[in-house]
Enzyme design. Structure first.
Site, PDB file in Angstrom:
ATOM      1  CG  ASN A 271      -5.434  -1.674   7.277  1.00  0.00           C
ATOM      2  OD1 ASN A 271      -4.862  -2.619   6.736  1.00  0.00           O
ATOM      3  ND2 ASN A 271      -5.046  -0.429   7.093  1.00  0.00           N
TER       4      ASN A 271
ATOM      5  CG  HIS B 237      -6.261  -0.603   2.858  1.00  0.00           C
ATOM      6  ND1 HIS B 237      -5.665   0.640   2.865  1.00  0.00           N
ATOM      7  CD2 HIS B 237      -7.077  -0.610   1.776  1.00  0.00           C
ATOM      8  CE1 HIS B 237      -6.097   1.347   1.842  1.00  0.00           C
ATOM      9  NE2 HIS B 237      -6.958   0.621   1.159  1.00  0.00           N
ATOM     10  CB  CYS B 238      -0.875  -2.243   5.600  1.00  0.00           C
ATOM     11  SG  CYS B 238      -1.619  -1.247   6.898  1.00  0.00           S
ATOM     12  CB  THR B 239      -0.555  -6.607   2.817  1.00  0.00           C
ATOM     13  OG1 THR B 239      -1.902  -7.070   2.633  1.00  0.00           O
ATOM     14  CG2 THR B 239      -0.209  -6.634   4.299  1.00  0.00           C
TER      15      THR B 239
ATOM     16  NE  ARG C 289      -3.527   0.212  -0.045  1.00  0.00           N
ATOM     17  CZ  ARG C 289      -4.468   0.141  -0.990  1.00  0.00           C
ATOM     18  NH1 ARG C 289      -4.794   1.215  -1.682  1.00  0.00           N
ATOM     19  NH2 ARG C 289      -5.078  -1.000  -1.250  1.00  0.00           N
TER      20      ARG C 289
END
Length: 373
Positions: A313, A364-366, A124
């Site tokens: 997230n 979401h970060c990945t 992300r």
């Protein structure tokens, strides 16, 4: 809701790290003199819920950063996220050449693996922000600098351009330093951004809100920015937006609410709710604000102090919303019910990502979406 506080031996001195990463003066890396992109065109960043060509990820966890004890679980979590999304749309995953066989054995045949050198797994933030306009697509390279020099990033700083090339789109350049996790858009001209991240001197020294807003108007078609304060210095991201507030559609925002009075996010999530309730979007609409309370019963999961226990997230892909579950029956069920109501045409799939959450991150970060043409 502490995020990625665990950076260990990867932390280096700010000056040496940035000089090595950008091969130039640190002042130019920080953007002391704000300038806008010079391609002369206007672009739009689509809402995450619009159709995707694919999702991009990185099988980038390493023992050096994550530690031997946590590493196997983090890799398993990445595989779970990738294979879950692959049920709904194509997934392409960057992986170190030496770990191709390992990754293939974990993700199976339905995830495309692309060999390249990478530092970590946070696609992300390292990947390009895809935009559309003028009958074509592009990827914006927002100059990833290790969240303001907190982690080694020589390889990840090249991911945005590499990935845009693999996607067959041009790379749009800017002096603005920004991570995708610090940016939330509705696809209709509105963005939610945390001041603590984007206006921090470790990214954009000398930039004012008006400078950022003008640049994002050109790069992403943003006409209205809703600024949330966030908190700098308590986590490696300096308070990314995608742990605080997300759009669930035009005029609809879902925001996190920390219910632990001892958490540093307890007060700020309430400040954010006040701002969002009084805000309007680019179309002049008052926002409908929904909340997702963080789980409180995490003892059975062995959660440590840095565990990112929040539902905001989540990731929206073709036909589905991929969200975490934390073993708290009440809040897990409430999050599923809220997301099902907010995304009635999508299947809500909750998965266990405890390893990644222990490192302070989320689904979401990945991930990074590549919108359809």
């Amino acid at each position: 809701m502490r995020r990625r506080q665990f950076v260990r031996t990867s932390v280096v001195t700010m000056g040496g790290l940035l000089a090595a990463a950008c091969d130039g003066p640190i002042s130019s890396w920080f953007g002391d003199s704000p300038t806008t992109a010079e391609d002369g065109r206007s672009w739009v960043m689509p809402d995450e819920g619009e159709p995707h060509n694919r999702t991009w990820m990185a099988f980038g966890a390493s023992e050096r950063i994550w530690g031997a004890k946590l590493l196997p679980q983090v890799r398993a979590d990445l595989a779970t996220i990738a294979t879950t999304i692959a049920r709904f749309e194509p997934v392409s995953m960057l992986v170190r050449p030496a770990e191709l066989d390992l990754a293939r054995g974990m993700v199976g045949p339905n995830v495309e693996l692309i060999a390249t050198e990478i530092d970590d797994l946070w696609m992300r933030d390292t990947g390009p922000v895809f935009v559309k306009g003028n009958g074509t697509r592009a990827g914006v390279d927002f100059n990833f600098n290790g969240w303001g020099g907190k982690q080694e990033h020589r390889k990840d700083a090249k991911v945005a351009g590499f990935l845009a090339g693999r996607a067959g789109v041009e790379t749009v350049h800017t002096d603005l330093v920004l991570e995708g996790g610090g940016l939330e858009v509705d696809g209709q001209g509105t963005a939610i951004i945390t001041e603590s991240c984007v206006l921090d001197n470790n990214r954009n020294r000398g930039w004012k809100k008006s400078d950022v807003e003008a640049e994002l108007d050109h790069l992403l078609g943003i006409k209205k920015v809703i600024w949330l304060p966030g908190i700098a210095g308590h986590d490696i991201t300096d308070g990314h937006t995608d742990f605080y507030a997300r759009f669930a559609g035009p005029g609809v925002v879902v925001a996190g609410l920390d219910t632990d009075p001892d958490s540093f996010d307890y007060d700020v999530t309430r400040r954010h709710l006040g701002i969002l309730h009084s805000a309007t979007d680019a179309a002049g609409r008052s926002l409908r604000v929904e909340t997702l309370e963080a789980p409180t019963e995490l003892r059975a999961r062995g959660a440590g102090d840095d565990f990112a226990a929040g539902y905001i997230n989540f990731y929206v892909c073709n036909g589905a919303v991929i969200a975490p579950e934390f073993g708290d029956a009440d809040t897990d069920s409430a999050a599923e019910a809220t997301l099902t109501r907010l995304f009635p045409d999508r299947q809500v799939v909750q998965i266990n990502i405890d390893g990644i959450a222990e490192g302070g991150g989320g689904i979401h970060c990945t991930t990074q979406q590549e919108p359809a043409g």
